[in-house]
Design a protein around this motif. Structure first.
Motif, PDB file in Angstrom:
ATOM      1  N   SER A   1       0.796  -1.163  -0.123  1.00  0.00           N
ATOM      2  CA  SER A   1      -0.083   0.083  -0.100  1.00  0.00           C
ATOM      3  C   SER A   1       0.850   1.209   0.117  1.00  0.00           C
ATOM      4  CB  SER A   1      -0.704  -0.048   1.244  1.00  0.00           C
ATOM      5  OG  SER A   1      -1.414   1.279   1.365  1.00  0.00           O
ATOM      6  N   MET A   2       0.288   2.282  -0.557  1.00  0.00           N
ATOM      7  CA  MET A   2       1.221   3.573  -0.487  1.00  0.00           C
ATOM      8  C   MET A   2       0.693   4.541   0.542  1.00  0.00           C
ATOM      9  SD  MET A   2       1.858   4.449  -4.449  1.00  0.00           S
ATOM     10  CE  MET A   2       0.141   5.065  -5.029  1.00  0.00           C
ATOM     11  N   ALA A   3      -0.317   4.080   1.551  1.00  0.00           N
ATOM     12  CA  ALA A   3      -0.950   5.120   2.360  1.00  0.00           C
ATOM     13  C   ALA A   3       0.010   5.101   3.693  1.00  0.00           C
ATOM     14  CB  ALA A   3      -2.350   5.182   2.694  1.00  0.00           C
ATOM     15  N   GLY A   4       0.170   3.872   4.224  1.00  0.00           N
ATOM     16  CA  GLY A   4       1.010   3.702   5.336  1.00  0.00           C
ATOM     17  C   GLY A   4       2.427   3.952   5.465  1.00  0.00           C
ATOM     18  N   GLY A   5       2.984   3.355   6.222  1.00  0.00           N
ATOM     19  CA  GLY A   5       4.661   3.406   6.557  1.00  0.00           C
ATOM     20  C   GLY A   5       5.208   2.152   6.237  1.00  0.00           C
ATOM     21  N   THR A   6       4.717   1.201   6.590  1.00  0.00           N
ATOM     22  CA  THR A   6       5.655   0.016   6.306  1.00  0.00           C
ATOM     23  C   THR A   6       5.453  -0.406   4.792  1.00  0.00           C
ATOM     24  OG1 THR A   6       5.480  -1.075   8.589  1.00  0.00           O
ATOM     25  CG2 THR A   6       5.917  -2.433   6.940  1.00  0.00           C
ATOM     26  N   GLY A   7       4.248  -0.547   4.467  1.00  0.00           N
ATOM     27  CA  GLY A   7       4.232  -0.984   2.959  1.00  0.00           C
ATOM     28  C   GLY A   7       4.895  -0.016   1.979  1.00  0.00           C
ATOM     29  N   SER A   8       4.788   1.228   2.181  1.00  0.00           N
ATOM     30  CA  SER A   8       5.297   2.138   1.414  1.00  0.00           C
ATOM     31  C   SER A   8       6.757   2.645   1.464  1.00  0.00           C
ATOM     32  CB  SER A   8       4.342   3.655   1.523  1.00  0.00           C
ATOM     33  OG  SER A   8       4.671   4.199   2.980  1.00  0.00           O
ATOM     34  N   GLY A   9       7.048   2.813   2.900  1.00  0.00           N
ATOM     35  CA  GLY A   9       8.533   3.007   3.129  1.00  0.00           C
ATOM     36  C   GLY A   9       9.572   1.903   3.125  1.00  0.00           C
ATOM     37  N   LEU A  10       9.056   0.894   3.932  1.00  0.00           N
ATOM     38  CA  LEU A  10       9.800  -0.277   3.745  1.00  0.00           C
ATOM     39  C   LEU A  10       9.725  -1.006   2.394  1.00  0.00           C
ATOM     40  CD1 LEU A  10      11.547  -2.269   5.440  1.00  0.00           C
ATOM     41  CD2 LEU A  10       9.378  -3.487   6.221  1.00  0.00           C
ATOM     42  N   GLY A  11       8.441  -0.868   1.758  1.00  0.00           N
ATOM     43  CA  GLY A  11       8.219  -1.564   0.414  1.00  0.00           C
ATOM     44  C   GLY A  11       9.367  -0.890  -0.589  1.00  0.00           C
ATOM     45  N   ALA A  12       9.389   0.480  -0.631  1.00  0.00           N
ATOM     46  CA  ALA A  12      10.261   1.179  -1.473  1.00  0.00           C
ATOM     47  C   ALA A  12      11.670   0.823  -0.933  1.00  0.00           C
ATOM     48  CB  ALA A  12      10.231   2.666  -1.209  1.00  0.00           C
ATOM     49  N   PHE A  13      12.127   0.685   0.257  1.00  0.00           N
ATOM     50  CA  PHE A  13      13.440   0.373   0.510  1.00  0.00           C
ATOM     51  C   PHE A  13      13.743  -1.231   0.174  1.00  0.00           C
ATOM     52  CE2 PHE A  13      16.789  -1.575   3.134  1.00  0.00           C
ATOM     53  CZ  PHE A  13      17.436  -0.771   3.210  1.00  0.00           C
ATOM     54  N   VAL A  14      12.846  -2.175   0.247  1.00  0.00           N
ATOM     55  CA  VAL A  14      13.128  -3.645  -0.114  1.00  0.00           C
ATOM     56  C   VAL A  14      13.103  -3.579  -1.616  1.00  0.00           C
ATOM     57  CG1 VAL A  14      11.787  -5.746  -0.137  1.00  0.00           C
ATOM     58  CG2 VAL A  14      12.138  -4.445   2.017  1.00  0.00           C
ATOM     59  N   THR A  15      12.262  -2.919  -2.450  1.00  0.00           N
ATOM     60  CA  THR A  15      12.364  -2.819  -3.810  1.00  0.00           C
ATOM     61  C   THR A  15      13.821  -2.689  -4.393  1.00  0.00           C
ATOM     62  OG1 THR A  15       9.993  -2.412  -3.922  1.00  0.00           O
ATOM     63  CG2 THR A  15      11.238  -2.258  -5.801  1.00  0.00           C
ATOM     64  N   GLN A  16      14.320  -1.470  -3.585  1.00  0.00           N
ATOM     65  CA  GLN A  16      15.591  -1.091  -4.017  1.00  0.00           C
ATOM     66  C   GLN A  16      16.759  -2.192  -3.903  1.00  0.00           C
ATOM     67  OE1 GLN A  16      16.581   2.844  -2.800  1.00  0.00           O
ATOM     68  NE2 GLN A  16      18.744   2.182  -2.308  1.00  0.00           N
ATOM     69  N   CYS A  17      16.567  -2.928  -2.653  1.00  0.00           N
ATOM     70  CA  CYS A  17      17.493  -3.981  -2.343  1.00  0.00           C
ATOM     71  C   CYS A  17      17.435  -5.092  -3.444  1.00  0.00           C
ATOM     72  CB  CYS A  17      17.199  -4.571  -0.779  1.00  0.00           C
ATOM     73  SG  CYS A  17      17.526  -3.138   0.286  1.00  0.00           S
TER      74      CYS A  17
ATOM     75  N   ASN B   1      -0.710  11.522   1.231  1.00  0.00           N
ATOM     76  CA  ASN B   1      -0.194  12.166   0.076  1.00  0.00           C
ATOM     77  C   ASN B   1       1.366  11.999  -0.144  1.00  0.00           C
ATOM     78  OD1 ASN B   1      -2.812  12.598  -0.554  1.00  0.00           O
ATOM     79  ND2 ASN B   1      -2.841  14.792   0.235  1.00  0.00           N
ATOM     80  N   TYR B   2       2.001  12.576   1.135  1.00  0.00           N
ATOM     81  CA  TYR B   2       3.511  12.495   1.182  1.00  0.00           C
ATOM     82  C   TYR B   2       3.867  11.092   1.093  1.00  0.00           C
ATOM     83  CZ  TYR B   2       2.263  16.995   3.526  1.00  0.00           C
ATOM     84  OH  TYR B   2       1.956  18.135   3.577  1.00  0.00           O
ATOM     85  N   ASN B   3       3.413  10.044   1.707  1.00  0.00           N
ATOM     86  CA  ASN B   3       3.537   8.582   1.665  1.00  0.00           C
ATOM     87  C   ASN B   3       3.550   8.244   0.188  1.00  0.00           C
ATOM     88  OD1 ASN B   3       4.087   8.593   4.383  1.00  0.00           O
ATOM     89  ND2 ASN B   3       2.196   7.483   4.722  1.00  0.00           N
ATOM     90  N   SER B   4       2.441   8.734  -0.459  1.00  0.00           N
ATOM     91  CA  SER B   4       2.416   8.096  -1.909  1.00  0.00           C
ATOM     92  C   SER B   4       3.405   8.750  -2.759  1.00  0.00           C
ATOM     93  CB  SER B   4       1.038   8.673  -2.374  1.00  0.00           C
ATOM     94  OG  SER B   4      -0.064   8.057  -1.563  1.00  0.00           O
ATOM     95  N   VAL B   5       3.548  10.201  -2.706  1.00  0.00           N
ATOM     96  CA  VAL B   5       4.604  10.693  -3.626  1.00  0.00           C
ATOM     97  C   VAL B   5       6.003  10.163  -3.367  1.00  0.00           C
ATOM     98  CG1 VAL B   5       5.434  12.842  -3.932  1.00  0.00           C
ATOM     99  CG2 VAL B   5       3.224  12.767  -3.962  1.00  0.00           C
ATOM    100  N   LEU B   6       6.146   9.874  -2.033  1.00  0.00           N
ATOM    101  CA  LEU B   6       7.836   9.696  -1.744  1.00  0.00           C
ATOM    102  C   LEU B   6       7.890   8.058  -2.312  1.00  0.00           C
ATOM    103  CD1 LEU B   6       8.000  10.823   1.690  1.00  0.00           C
ATOM    104  CD2 LEU B   6       9.447  11.450  -0.159  1.00  0.00           C
ATOM    105  N   THR B   7       6.762   7.181  -2.125  1.00  0.00           N
ATOM    106  CA  THR B   7       6.853   5.905  -2.551  1.00  0.00           C
ATOM    107  C   THR B   7       6.869   5.786  -4.214  1.00  0.00           C
ATOM    108  OG1 THR B   7       5.263   5.077  -0.806  1.00  0.00           O
ATOM    109  CG2 THR B   7       5.613   3.754  -2.706  1.00  0.00           C
ATOM    110  N   LEU B   8       6.114   6.542  -4.688  1.00  0.00           N
ATOM    111  CA  LEU B   8       6.083   6.564  -6.315  1.00  0.00           C
ATOM    112  C   LEU B   8       7.809   7.056  -6.832  1.00  0.00           C
ATOM    113  CD1 LEU B   8       2.729   8.046  -7.439  1.00  0.00           C
ATOM    114  CD2 LEU B   8       3.720   5.607  -7.746  1.00  0.00           C
ATOM    115  N   SER B   9       8.199   8.212  -6.031  1.00  0.00           N
ATOM    116  CA  SER B   9       9.386   8.712  -6.558  1.00  0.00           C
ATOM    117  C   SER B   9      10.469   7.627  -6.340  1.00  0.00           C
ATOM    118  CB  SER B   9       9.876   9.821  -5.681  1.00  0.00           C
ATOM    119  OG  SER B   9      11.220  10.295  -5.943  1.00  0.00           O
ATOM    120  N   HIS B  10      10.650   6.783  -5.391  1.00  0.00           N
ATOM    121  CA  HIS B  10      11.473   5.852  -5.291  1.00  0.00           C
ATOM    122  C   HIS B  10      11.412   4.697  -6.065  1.00  0.00           C
ATOM    123  CE1 HIS B  10      12.688   8.277  -1.895  1.00  0.00           C
ATOM    124  NE2 HIS B  10      13.917   7.653  -1.692  1.00  0.00           N
ATOM    125  N   LEU B  11      10.078   4.108  -6.209  1.00  0.00           N
ATOM    126  CA  LEU B  11       9.699   3.072  -7.117  1.00  0.00           C
ATOM    127  C   LEU B  11      10.151   3.230  -8.435  1.00  0.00           C
ATOM    128  CD1 LEU B  11       6.391   1.518  -5.539  1.00  0.00           C
ATOM    129  CD2 LEU B  11       8.760   0.675  -4.969  1.00  0.00           C
TER     130      LEU B  11
END
Length: 384
Positions: free
Chosen positions: A141-157, A184-194
């Protein structure tokens, strides 16, 4: 070839569980649409793609479950094991007792680096179980913290550790009315990194799926599970085995590779959308009849009018004739929306699919490309 699914956060784990449920139900269902030999070939291709066999004979999902809270993962493991049809590997999950608090930076900059080695070791072990690895399918998910933030980090790894493997991120776009105050902030940051680390992003919008549940599925009290089951059905329609152009018994062996080749002709255009028709409750299927010409006509108009579902299509929107110009913003003509995609893929599933005429889809894509779209069609009762 096999796909390793990485389920991230509460939303990712709940949807991932429904996806494997839907796929397993399809594998064990009796469709009556093909011969016994073809059915066995279909089942074998599906199991190779999503499951590994265990000595007990119960298929084990090729998945890694990650969340910073244990509740959802525990429920997913327990429910899958009790089903008797499939289960998760008890050693392929990671959780903590403290969540990310809907904070993208907490998931990306704190939990990610702190638990990187453990999570990537789990992914590595799951990848090593595959005879042939097609790539990774992450659900988040892009709304929360784990799915979006950790998800972006794991995808990069994943991109760093498996540079030759495809990565398809399935992301859930939050409700427009708001799920969390910082979505909104979580979604923008997630899309930017993904966008830098993923090969393609398959987007599902909560508002659209909610509307499908209400208007097409006739669900009065819509729960998150209802939404997740609709998403899982659509994802199964994409990822279940399909015939290649070679004909019967020749299934696509690299599902993610085929999607990338067809729908991502340029690395800067990697946003994918999905449309599925017909979409209705199973109780109504017995009283409905469908024809390929009718389905294809509706599907084509969905593409032209950029409609998100079959109901309420704007039939006034028309494609331009060859050589005609696109109307200006001051024109009285309807604006043409179908030029917002640069590539489209139609997947047909059902009886007599080879008789379907797809000539209506043979028109040129125009200027101003923005995204790609997957169109899924005609799913008979009990199967994709």
């Amino acid at each position: 070839m096999s796909i390793v699914t990485v389920q991230l956060g509460q939303c990712g784990n709940q949807i991932g569980h429904e996806v494997f449920n839907a796929i397993c139900s399809d594998v064990h269902g009796t469709h009556g649409l093909c011969s016994k030999k073809e059915n066995e070939s279909y089942h074998d291709a599906c199991k190779e793609r999503f499951f590994s066999e265990e000595k007990s004979g119960v298929p084990v999902a090729r998945a890694v479950l990650v969340d910073m809270e244990p509740k959802v993962i525990s429920q997913a493991l327990s429910i899958a094991a009790r089903s008797g049809y499939w289960k998760y590997d008890d050693r392929s999950h990671f959780c903590q007792k403290q969540g990310s608090g809907n904070n993208w930076a907490n998931g990306y900059s704190v939990h990610g680096p702190k638990h990187k080695d453990i999570i990537m070791n789990l992914v590595q072990k799951e990848a090593e179980k595959c005879d042939r690895l097609s790539g990774f399918f992450t659900i988040m998910s892009m709304a929360g913290g784990t799915g979006s933030g950790l998800g972006a980090f794991v995808t990069q790894c994943l991109k760093d550790a498996f540079p030759a493997s495809f990565i398809l991120n399935h992301v859930i776009w939050p409700y427009g009315t708001g799920e969390v105050i910082v979505q909104n902030y979580n979604s923008v940051l997630t899309l930017s990194h993904l966008y830098h680390s993923s090969d393609a992003l398959l987007v599902h919008e909560n508002d659209v799926i909610h509307k499908i549940c209400a208007q097409l599925m006739n669900i009065k009290q819509i729960s998150f599970r209802d939404v997740n089951q609709v998403i899982a059905h659509q994802l199964g329609s994409v990822f279940q085995p399909i015939y290649t152009a070679e004909g019967a018994l020749h299934y696509s062996r690299s599902p993610l590779g085929d999607l990338m080749e067809t729908l991502v002709p340029h690395p800067e255009f990697k946003m994918l959308g999905l449309r599925n028709i017909p979409q209705m409750p199973e109780s109504s299927l017995a009283y409905s009849s469908f024809s390929w010409p009718g389905l294809i006509k509706h599907l084509r108009q969905m593409l032209i009018a950029n409609a998100t579902m079959e109901e309420g299509i704007d039939w006034q929107v028309r494609p331009p004739r060859p050589g005609s110009s696109i109307p200006s913003k001051h024109s009285t003509s309807k604006l043409l929306h179908f030029n917002t995609s640069i590539a489209n893929l139609v997947i047909l599933r059902g009886k007599d699919m080879h008789s379907a005429d797809l000539g209506l889809f043979c028109f040129c894509c125009r200027k101003f490309p923005r995204s790609s779209t997957i169109y899924i069609m005609a799913n008979p009762p009990g199967c994709f």
